[in-house]
Design an enzyme around this catalytic site. Structure first.
Site, PDB file in Angstrom:
ATOM      1  N   PRO A   1       0.822  -1.214   0.000  1.00 20.72           N
ATOM      2  CA  PRO A   1       0.000   0.000   0.000  1.00 20.72           C
ATOM      3  C   PRO A   1       0.859   1.268   0.000  1.00 20.72           C
ATOM      4  O   PRO A   1       0.368   2.349  -0.299  1.00 20.72           O
ATOM      5  CB  PRO A   1      -0.825  -0.105   1.294  1.00 20.72           C
ATOM      6  CG  PRO A   1      -0.265  -1.222   2.083  1.00 20.72           C
ATOM      7  CD  PRO A   1       0.642  -2.028   1.206  1.00 20.72           C
TER       8      PRO A   1
ATOM      9  N   GLU B   1       2.621  -7.487   8.610  1.00 18.41           N
ATOM     10  CA  GLU B   1       2.742  -6.027   8.522  1.00 18.41           C
ATOM     11  C   GLU B   1       3.621  -5.603   7.346  1.00 18.41           C
ATOM     12  O   GLU B   1       3.889  -4.412   7.162  1.00 18.41           O
ATOM     13  CB  GLU B   1       3.305  -5.459   9.832  1.00 18.41           C
ATOM     14  CG  GLU B   1       2.309  -5.461  10.977  1.00 18.41           C
ATOM     15  CD  GLU B   1       0.983  -4.812  10.610  1.00 18.41           C
ATOM     16  OE1 GLU B   1       0.985  -3.724   9.994  1.00 18.41           O
ATOM     17  OE2 GLU B   1      -0.059  -5.408  10.919  1.00 18.41           O
TER      18      GLU B   1
ATOM     19  N   ARG C   1      -3.595  -8.759 -20.409  1.00 14.81           N
ATOM     20  CA  ARG C   1      -4.580  -8.496 -21.459  1.00 14.81           C
ATOM     21  C   ARG C   1      -4.094  -7.459 -22.469  1.00 14.81           C
ATOM     22  O   ARG C   1      -4.716  -7.244 -23.507  1.00 14.81           O
ATOM     23  CB  ARG C   1      -5.955  -8.135 -20.871  1.00 14.81           C
ATOM     24  CG  ARG C   1      -6.009  -6.852 -20.116  1.00 14.81           C
ATOM     25  CD  ARG C   1      -7.286  -6.753 -19.294  1.00 14.81           C
ATOM     26  NE  ARG C   1      -8.500  -6.649 -20.095  1.00 14.81           N
ATOM     27  CZ  ARG C   1      -8.849  -5.556 -20.747  1.00 14.81           C
ATOM     28  NH1 ARG C   1      -8.078  -4.483 -20.726  1.00 14.81           N
ATOM     29  NH2 ARG C   1      -9.976  -5.526 -21.443  1.00 14.81           N
TER      30      ARG C   1
ATOM     31  N   ASP D   1     -10.740   0.701 -24.141  1.00 12.15           N
ATOM     32  CA  ASP D   1     -11.077   0.539 -22.727  1.00 12.15           C
ATOM     33  C   ASP D   1     -10.905   1.850 -21.972  1.00 12.15           C
ATOM     34  O   ASP D   1     -10.179   2.739 -22.414  1.00 12.15           O
ATOM     35  CB  ASP D   1     -10.137  -0.488 -22.071  1.00 12.15           C
ATOM     36  CG  ASP D   1     -10.537  -1.915 -22.394  1.00 12.15           C
ATOM     37  OD1 ASP D   1     -11.674  -2.122 -22.816  1.00 12.15           O
ATOM     38  OD2 ASP D   1      -9.691  -2.806 -22.206  1.00 12.15           O
TER      39      ASP D   1
END
Ligand SMILES: C[S@@+](CC[C@H](N)C(=O)[O-])C[C@H]1O[C@@H](n2cnc3c(N)ncnc32)[C@H](O)[C@@H]1O
Length: 241
Positions: free
Chosen positions: A84, A111, A149, A164
Site C-alpha cells: 500500500p 505487517e 490483457r 477501454d
C-alpha cells in the site's frame, strides 16, 4: 511474457490464473506463470518466515532471509513488491510492464517485509489502491491480469483493449446489447441507426459525461478538442487551475 509470483499462500492463486482469458493465454503460451512458495526458502526446520519488528509495535514482519532467497532464485526479472506504500498501479504502468520479459511479483503478508529486502532487491513498490489488503496475492493477480490483457493475442481482437477506460485518458462509454427494451428502458436510438459517425460522437460524449461524473480529475489531462471542453464546461466541468 513470464510472471513469477512469490507468496506464502500459493493455493489462493491458481484458480483465478487458470480461468478464462488468462487460462487460455497460458495454454497458448502467450503468458507463463510460476507460483513459488516463499516458505520453501526458509532456513530452519520449522520453516519460519515471520518475526517480530525491531522497535516494537503490533504484528509480525516477513523475515528477510527466505524472501531474499526466493527473489534471488527468480532473477533475472523486474522485481515488484505489492505494497500500500507503493506507487499507484494504473493502465499506463500495466502497459510499460509488457516491455519486460519477466516480472517477479512479491506478495507481502503480516505487517509487510523487512526494509533491507526492498533496498537490496526490489525495483518498484506498487499499490493497487488506497486501502489495505491482508496480503499481496490479490494485488499480484490484479497486476498480472491487467498487464496480460495488453499482450498482443491475449484478447480475441487485436484492438479490444484500445478503447477501454483509461486507454485514451477517459472512462469508457456505456454499452448496450439485446433486447432493445429491458424493464422499460430503451437502447439509445442512435446506436441502432447504423450511422457510424454519429455513434462515435455519441460514445465520445457519453465517455466525457461518465468521466465527469466519476473521475472529473481525469478530464484535466485528457486530450479534448475545444468543442469538447466547451461542452464539458456546459455540463458542470470545472477545470483545475
Ligand atoms: C496488511 S498489509 C501490510 C500493510 C502495511 N503495514 C502498511 O500499512 O503499509 C500486508 C500485505 O498486503 C499487501 N497489500 C495490502 N494492501 C495493498 C495494496 N493496496 N496494494 C498492494 N499490496 C497491498 C502488501 O503486500 C502488504 O505487505
Amino acid at each position: 511474457m513470464f510472471f513469477e509470483i512469490l507468496t506464502l499462500f500459493p493455493e489462493s492463486m491458481e484458480g483465478y490464473l487458470g480461468a478464462s482469458i488468462l487460462g487460455r493465454a497460458r495454454d497458448k503460451g502467450l503468458v507463463r506463470v510460476k507460483i513459488t512458495n516463499i516458505r520453501d526458502y526458509a532456513l530452519d526446520k520449522h520453516q519460519v518466515t515471520d518475526d517480530r519488528p525491531y522497535g516494537g509495535g503490533d504484528g509480525m514482519l516477513m523475515k528477510p532471509e527466505p524472501l531474499a532467497a526466493a527473489i534471488r532464485q527468480a532473477l533475472p526479472g523486474r522485481v515488484l513488491l505489492t505494497s500500500p506504500r507503493g506507487v499507484p498501479f494504473n493502465q499506463a504502468r500495466a502497459g510499460s510492464l509488457t516491455g519486460y520479459d519477466k516480472v517477479i511479483l512479491v506478495c507481502g503478508r503480516y505487517e509487510g517485509v523487512d526494509q533491507r529486502v526492498i533496498d537490496l532487491l526490489v525495483d518498484e513498490e506498487i499499490s493497487i489502491g488506497d486501502y489495505v489488503l491482508t496480503g499481496g496475492e490479490l494485488a499480484a493477480l490484479a497486476i498480472i491480469d491487467a498487464t496480460a490483457r495488453l499482450i498482443p493475442g491475449v484478447l480475441g481482437g487485436e484492438d479490444s483493449s484500445a478503447e477501454d477506460s483509461f486507454s485514451q485518458g477517459l472512462l469508457e462509454h456505456s454499452h448496450y446489447t439485446r433486447p432493445r427494451e429491458f424493464e422499460g428502458l430503451e437502447v439509445p436510438e442512435i446506436l441502432l441507426s447504423g450511422d457510424h459517425a454519429r455513434i462515435r460522437s455519441w460514445r465520445r460524449m457519453d465517455s466525457l459525461r461518465t468521466t465527469l461524473a466519476n473521475r472529473p480529475e481525469l478530464l484535466d489531462s485528457a486530450d479534448l478538442t475545444e468543442e469538447e471542453r466547451t461542452w464539458a464546461r456546459s455540463i458542470g466541468w470545472k477545470p483545475a487551475g
